[in-house]
Write a protein that holds these residues in place. Structure first.
Motif, PDB file in Angstrom:
ATOM      1  N   ALA A   1      -5.374   7.818  -2.313  1.00 18.59           N
ATOM      2  CA  ALA A   1      -5.792   7.067  -1.123  1.00 18.59           C
ATOM      3  C   ALA A   1      -4.892   7.451   0.055  1.00 18.59           C
ATOM      4  O   ALA A   1      -5.361   7.555   1.201  1.00 18.59           O
ATOM      5  CB  ALA A   1      -5.740   5.574  -1.400  1.00 18.59           C
ATOM      6  N   GLY A   2      -3.611   7.701  -0.248  1.00 15.33           N
ATOM      7  CA  GLY A   2      -2.694   8.184   0.789  1.00 15.33           C
ATOM      8  C   GLY A   2      -3.100   9.555   1.306  1.00 15.33           C
ATOM      9  O   GLY A   2      -3.071   9.816   2.515  1.00 15.33           O
TER      10      GLY A   2
ATOM     11  N   GLU B   1       0.825  -1.215   0.000  1.00 14.96           N
ATOM     12  CA  GLU B   1       0.000   0.000   0.000  1.00 14.96           C
ATOM     13  C   GLU B   1       0.855   1.260   0.000  1.00 14.96           C
ATOM     14  O   GLU B   1       0.536   2.236  -0.683  1.00 14.96           O
ATOM     15  CB  GLU B   1      -0.983  -0.044   1.174  1.00 14.96           C
ATOM     16  N   LEU B   2       1.963   1.233   0.744  1.00 14.51           N
ATOM     17  CA  LEU B   2       2.861   2.399   0.720  1.00 14.51           C
ATOM     18  C   LEU B   2       3.497   2.556  -0.662  1.00 14.51           C
ATOM     19  O   LEU B   2       3.686   3.677  -1.143  1.00 14.51           O
ATOM     20  CB  LEU B   2       3.929   2.269   1.803  1.00 14.51           C
ATOM     21  N   ALA B   3       3.853   1.425  -1.291  1.00 16.94           N
ATOM     22  CA  ALA B   3       4.396   1.505  -2.653  1.00 16.94           C
ATOM     23  C   ALA B   3       3.348   2.105  -3.591  1.00 16.94           C
ATOM     24  O   ALA B   3       3.673   2.915  -4.467  1.00 16.94           O
ATOM     25  CB  ALA B   3       4.820   0.114  -3.142  1.00 16.94           C
ATOM     26  N   LEU B   4       2.090   1.718  -3.385  1.00 18.78           N
ATOM     27  CA  LEU B   4       1.017   2.246  -4.228  1.00 18.78           C
ATOM     28  C   LEU B   4       0.830   3.756  -4.029  1.00 18.78           C
ATOM     29  O   LEU B   4       0.447   4.469  -4.959  1.00 18.78           O
ATOM     30  CB  LEU B   4      -0.302   1.515  -3.938  1.00 18.78           C
ATOM     31  N   ALA B   5       1.121   4.222  -2.823  1.00 20.49           N
ATOM     32  CA  ALA B   5       1.013   5.668  -2.560  1.00 20.49           C
ATOM     33  C   ALA B   5       2.044   6.460  -3.362  1.00 20.49           C
ATOM     34  O   ALA B   5       1.878   7.658  -3.584  1.00 20.49           O
ATOM     35  CB  ALA B   5       1.175   5.942  -1.062  1.00 20.49           C
TER      36      ALA B   5
ATOM     37  N   ALA C   1      -5.690  -2.744  -3.835  1.00 23.33           N
ATOM     38  CA  ALA C   1      -4.879  -2.151  -2.768  1.00 23.33           C
ATOM     39  C   ALA C   1      -5.349  -0.732  -2.443  1.00 23.33           C
ATOM     40  O   ALA C   1      -5.358  -0.324  -1.278  1.00 23.33           O
ATOM     41  CB  ALA C   1      -3.399  -2.146  -3.164  1.00 23.33           C
ATOM     42  N   ALA C   2      -5.732   0.018  -3.476  1.00 22.43           N
ATOM     43  CA  ALA C   2      -6.250   1.368  -3.222  1.00 22.43           C
ATOM     44  C   ALA C   2      -7.543   1.287  -2.410  1.00 22.43           C
ATOM     45  O   ALA C   2      -7.749   2.060  -1.459  1.00 22.43           O
ATOM     46  CB  ALA C   2      -6.493   2.096  -4.540  1.00 22.43           C
ATOM     47  N   ALA C   3      -8.401   0.338  -2.778  1.00 22.68           N
ATOM     48  CA  ALA C   3      -9.654   0.158  -2.027  1.00 22.68           C
ATOM     49  C   ALA C   3      -9.364  -0.224  -0.577  1.00 22.68           C
ATOM     50  O   ALA C   3     -10.022   0.255   0.356  1.00 22.68           O
ATOM     51  CB  ALA C   3     -10.515  -0.901  -2.710  1.00 22.68           C
TER      52      ALA C   3
END
Lengths: 358, 358
Positions: free
Chosen positions: B143-144, B76-80, B93-95
């Motif tokens: 999302a972050g 999730e942090l990588a996605l941020a 993961a965003a959801a």
């Protein structure tokens, strides 16, 4: 074809009030006698014209009598000059051309790819299908090659499928005919210029912008073409003007401009930032190449600006073209975040002067 | 931000043996003290970094404690920090990030768009669905922002949804925090620089390449960042190194390079030809912008060449990177028709010298 000298900046991409990106390129505007009317940047360096010369590559299809022999329609002749979006009516027209010559999709040697048009991608995917060579943006050009080859095989009483095999190769009789038409129209020695393989696997020969513009002045006027090519060029231009959707597709520049301006403009995009156009009423041809080539965004802006500067347009048509030469950039929320704009050299008197000087 | 002076040609697109297109641009390589180690072109002109600075924009998410409060994972942090391909695991993961903060997709203000990844487009279309804001390449970053906003609202006992509304606006407390992190890391005065609206509707501030490279040297070393930002940068770099698929996606440069090289490189693409990277073991940051910006093709070649020239690589890793910096261009029939190559200025001693001089 070494690194270019520094061509001028022709397009600015603005974000807010700031220039975020810029695109350099070169332009030639030439008349049918080969006289340069205006130019920006280096117009003598040979560039690969890619799909911008499909109309030249389609001249033998008409001159040979193949288009008449197989009863090709305006839609189908327009498709022979097209880089289309792979929409259902494009794929169907390519299939129809092949069927008229007694062939099918298996004769095409252009390869398959997913359609360019978003809606067509989703249509193919939703139906659970894979794209075929009919969806290839060049399928109409290749179907035209197949029709030409079928007529050539008939003339020599040969097995048509065996004769057609390898029609994409430079030494195949079909491709020799196509290359000869390109050479005749451009007046550039194709035996002594860089050659590459195009996206659809036929050869692409590098030609200076000056010669490409000259070829399109000839296509627009017939002047300087042999009688058979002149008649073929007129037939193809009329077909595209009657069926402009077939030459590109939904929402695309070439279709939209020719839907609006009809036979006043014949314009055709090529990969890597190339554009060619004929402006028949002015007796002028136009050719341009953006240095970076990356996609069509900057080339379209430049072509739109040139049409505006060169062609006398009614106010509403001017507004229409300005929508391309000074276009809003909109983000995912529909907010205008910037503009894509023709840069000052395109708005200079030296470009428009071409007309007065003609 | 006026028209640039003439930056050098950094990438050639060859067709056959001929240069078909070329890309100009500028590069800065800077250490954590702000000392310039090497440069090509104009590194003082402010450029919009776009998505290349997502890791800087994610610093407050970690520093604030929101990431810990809501138990965000490495993925999730990588996605941020990601510009992701909208693949199912990205959207999921965003959801999940939103759910952990008690929110859902309706809180996102980035807008919806079709996924970048071809396979994801077809998956959404085949299921008869429309894309949502979760498929937006920036959904993880947003999302972050939502997680950060939820923590800020908790701290002040406010209604979270009302507080979050308009978090994309420059004056919203969330965005003020994000902008402050960008300013602290780059050392560039963001109150006195061009500002635009990004694709996902948040502000994008123009920053010179020199300052962007400096910021990434700081991200890679922690030197020059306040303690909270330094810890956050380390946490985010580790998260991305553990879950590189989340930062971009299938087949994409950033994911592939970090899957291969792990924490030795943190690299991130931005729109319009921007790239930033940290090379922690060298203490260097890298920032580049291609003039034409059109898409990532040239920027990736340049970033790959810089990694090769700067980082000591094992032979197999060198071959891997060379696959990006000297890449085959293949047509629809799978025939190699050309190459995309880093141009001579990138292979000069002056680029590599950065390391020795460090």
């Amino acid at each position: 074809m070494t690194s270019t000298p520094t061509n001028p900046v022709l397009v600015h991409a603005l974000r807010g009030a700031a220039i975020e990106s810029q695109h350099r390129g070169a332009i030639a505007v030439v008349d049918a006698d080969g006289t340069l009317h205006s130019a920006l940047g280096d117009t003598r360096r040979p560039v690969f014209p890619r799909s911008a010369v499909k109309v030249l590559q389609a001249l033998p299809l008409v001159e040979s009598g193949a288009a008449e022999r197989y009863g090709l329609t305006d839609e189908e002749l327009a498709l022979a000059c097209a880089s289309h979006g792979g929409e259902p009516q494009h794929a169907q027209a390519a299939a129809a051309m092949l069927a008229k010559a007694g062939m099918d999709v298996s004769a095409l040697e252009c390869g398959a790819h997913w359609p360019y048009f978003d809606g067509a991608i989703k249509a193919v995917a939703t139906a659970g299908q894979q794209p075929t060579a009919l969806n290839n943006n060049c399928s109409g050009k290749h179907a035209g090659f197949v029709c030409l080859g079928c007529l050539m095989a008939e003339g020599h009483d040969r097995d048509r499928r065996a004769f057609l095999s390898g029609y994409i190769k430079p030494d195949h009789p079909v491709m020799r005919e196509v290359t000869a038409a390109l050479q005749a129209a451009t007046g550039h020695d194709l035996t002594n210029t860089p050659v590459g393989v195009d996206g659809c696997s036929i050869p692409t020969f590098a030609v200076p912008l000056h010669n490409l513009a000259h070829a399109f002045a000839r296509v627009g006027t017939g002047v300087g073409l042999r009688a058979g090519h002149a008649r073929a060029a007129l037939r193809l231009r009329r077909a595209v003007a009657k069926a402009p959707h077939m030459v590109a597709g939904t929402g695309r520049f070439d279709s939209r401009v020719m839907q609006r301006l009809g036979q006043r403009v014949f314009c055709k995009v090529g990969a890597e930032g190339v554009y060619c156009a004929a402006l028949p009423e002015l007796g002028l041809g136009v050719a341009l190449k953006m240095d970076d080539g990356n996609n069509a965004r900057a080339a379209e802006v430049v072509m739109a600006a040139l049409i505006e500067e060169l062609l006398p347009l009614a106010a509403a048509d001017l507004v229409f073209m300005r929508g391309f030469s000074d276009a809003a950039l909109v983000n995912w929320n529909g907010i205008e975040v910037g503009r894509l704009q023709a840069a000052p050299p395109l708005r200079s008197a030296s470009v428009a002067r071409a007309v007065g000087a003609g």
